[in-house]
Design a protein around this motif. Structure first.
Motif, short mmCIF file in Angstrom:
data_model
loop_
_atom_site.label_atom_id
_atom_site.label_comp_id
_atom_site.label_asym_id
_atom_site.label_seq_id
_atom_site.Cartn_x
_atom_site.Cartn_y
_atom_site.Cartn_z
N UNK A 68 -6.62 -1.46 11.42
CA UNK A 68 -7.12 -1.91 9.97
C UNK A 68 -6.15 -2.68 9.81
N UNK A 69 -6.11 -3.81 9.47
CA UNK A 69 -5.74 -4.95 9.19
C UNK A 69 -5.04 -5.27 8.09
N UNK A 70 -3.54 -5.49 7.30
CA UNK A 70 -3.01 -6.35 6.05
C UNK A 70 -2.68 -6.66 6.62
N UNK A 71 -3.25 -8.41 6.14
CA UNK A 71 -1.87 -9.54 6.51
C UNK A 71 -1.85 -9.67 4.95
N UNK A 72 -0.43 -10.10 4.37
CA UNK A 72 0.65 -10.10 3.98
C UNK A 72 1.50 -11.13 3.61
N UNK A 73 1.15 -11.91 2.82
CA UNK A 73 0.97 -13.14 2.15
C UNK A 73 2.81 -13.70 2.55
N UNK A 74 3.51 -14.72 2.47
CA UNK A 74 4.92 -14.89 1.78
C UNK A 74 5.09 -14.78 1.08
N UNK A 75 6.19 -14.24 0.79
CA UNK A 75 7.06 -13.37 -0.50
C UNK A 75 7.94 -12.10 -0.33
N UNK A 76 8.50 -12.06 -1.05
CA UNK A 76 9.48 -11.08 -1.02
C UNK A 76 8.91 -9.67 -2.27
N UNK A 77 8.86 -8.34 -1.36
CA UNK A 77 8.51 -7.22 -1.96
C UNK A 77 9.08 -6.35 -1.82
N UNK A 78 10.02 -5.72 -3.28
CA UNK A 78 10.71 -5.09 -3.91
C UNK A 78 9.65 -3.77 -3.64
N UNK A 79 9.76 -2.85 -2.35
CA UNK A 79 8.88 -1.57 -2.59
C UNK A 79 9.21 -0.76 -1.41
N UNK A 80 9.13 0.56 -2.03
CA UNK A 80 9.17 1.31 -0.94
C UNK A 80 7.65 1.37 -0.64
N UNK A 81 7.68 1.90 0.95
CA UNK A 81 6.22 1.72 1.73
C UNK A 81 6.16 3.01 2.81
#
Length: 368
Positions: free
Chosen positions: A76-89
């Motif tokens: 299941x592919x999640x594409x993440x676009x450029x940027x900073x994601x300040x979060x706990x994953x």
């Protein structure tokens, strides 16, 4: 001296280290990650898109993971676009086969980060996070893949002198059959925690063309992990004598395969001879945690000195661990009585395939 469970012979380091792997354009990022647009495995289109500007399906990585199906049997592919994601994953065990793919030109374009440390107080007043709890990203789902992005722990040691337990994990893995392709891992102490769900369980992870940086024990844990074509960069702590340790394996004695570094580059701007390749970690003083590390066919900078391995506090000698090298080159690839070397015949039993095959024949080597 225990060295991979084998009798040790000496070989002079003569192999040529692998260069950073190029992408289809022939370019390579300075840190060894592959440049080039993100790709989505066998999918023509991603299943979900994350974009911080609101132009995707989700604005956070965790929201996309939360929406992914449980019990999947294919990626299941999640594409993440450029940027900073300040979060706990967190990737839960109930969600296998997730793939996070950065769509930027380089891994630097997509950053997933947080800034907790071991000693950071929890906001609810129930204590501190501890080492495992400090992780910016935790992977408990099997068959997880990450490509072309950056995971970081941004804990600022200088800004928090009141916090003395400074372990700050960028990524904690506890699942099996994980692939990290062209990924950057950034932190200081304890950057990359490759572990398993319990001491009795073997978990495998494959790191291809990645970049890992840190200073103290920044690749550690009991998992079986292969690093191929990676740059392993030791940050300086400003010392003239000891600028830290690359690895701190806690491989269980029943597992012959801990950490393998092959065709890697060990780099640093620390003074010559002030960094160790590793030391043996015994969690809770477990005598059955007999760390295993092999560095082979790699380039080692001058920051690694004649004694490349170090004892761990509590009286645990590196000589009782399973540490060895084979066919390395570079100014730090010395052959001394304190640098055990495998013979060609011995090294034949310790390859990426033997490390990762397990009982199911896992071989995650072909690029998709």
């Amino acid at each position: 001296m225990a060295v991979l469970g084998l009798v040790v012979g000496g070989l002079a380091p003569t192999a040529t280290a692998a260069a950073a792997a190029p992408d289809a354009t022939g370019e390579a990022a300075p840190d060894g990650t592959r440049a080039g647009p993100g790709h989505h495995g066998g999918h023509g289109r991603p299943d979900a898109t994350v974009s911080a500007d609101g132009r995707g399906d989700f604005t956070s990585v965790q929201a996309a993971i939360d929406a992914a199906p449980a019990g999947a049997t294919e990626p299941w592919v999640i594409a993440v676009r450029p940027g900073e994601y300040r979060e706990l994953v967190k990737v839960p065990a109930a969600k296998p086969f997730l793939a996070l793919v950065g769509t930027g030109r380089t891994a630097q374009d997509v950053v997933i980060a947080y800034d907790n440390a071991n000693g950071t107080p929890k906001p609810d007043g129930t204590g501190t996070y501890g080492t495992s709890g400090s992780a910016s990203v935790t992977v408990d789902g099997a068959d997880f893949t990450a490509r072309n992005l950056t995971f970081a722990n941004l804990f600022d040691e200088a800004a928090h002198p009141e916090i003395t337990n400074r372990q700050a994990v960028a990524v904690l893995t506890r699942a099996d059959r994980l692939v990290f392709d062209g990924v950057r891992f950034l932190g200081n102490q304890d950057t990359l925690y490759v572990n398993s769900s319990s001491a009795a369980v073997v978990a495998r992870a494959y790191f291809r063309d990645c970049y890992v940086e840190g200073d103290v024990d920044f690749v550690f844990g009991r998992a079986t992990a292969v690093f191929e074509g990676c740059e392993i960069r030791s940050l300086t702590r400003g010392s003239t004598t000891n600028n830290g340790y690359v690895t701190a394996p806690s491989t269980m004695i029943a597992n012959p395969f801990g950490f393998l570094f092959t065709r890697c580059r060990f780099t640093s701007d620390a003074p010559a001879g002030t960094v160790f390749l590793g030391r043996p970690w015994h969690p809770s003083n477990d005598p059955d945690a007999i760390g295993q590390v092999l560095v082979r066919d790699s380039w080692i900078g001058a920051h690694v000195g004649a004694p490349a391995w170090s004892d761990f506090s509590g009286g645990w000698s590196w000589r009782d661990a399973r540490f060895a090298e084979h066919h390395n080159r570079g100014p730090g690839a010395l052959v001394t009585p304190d640098r055990p070397q495998l013979t060609r015949a011995e090294a034949a039993a310790f390859t990426p395939r033997t490390y990762l095959a397990g009982d199911d024949g896992w071989a995650p080597f072909r690029r998709s």
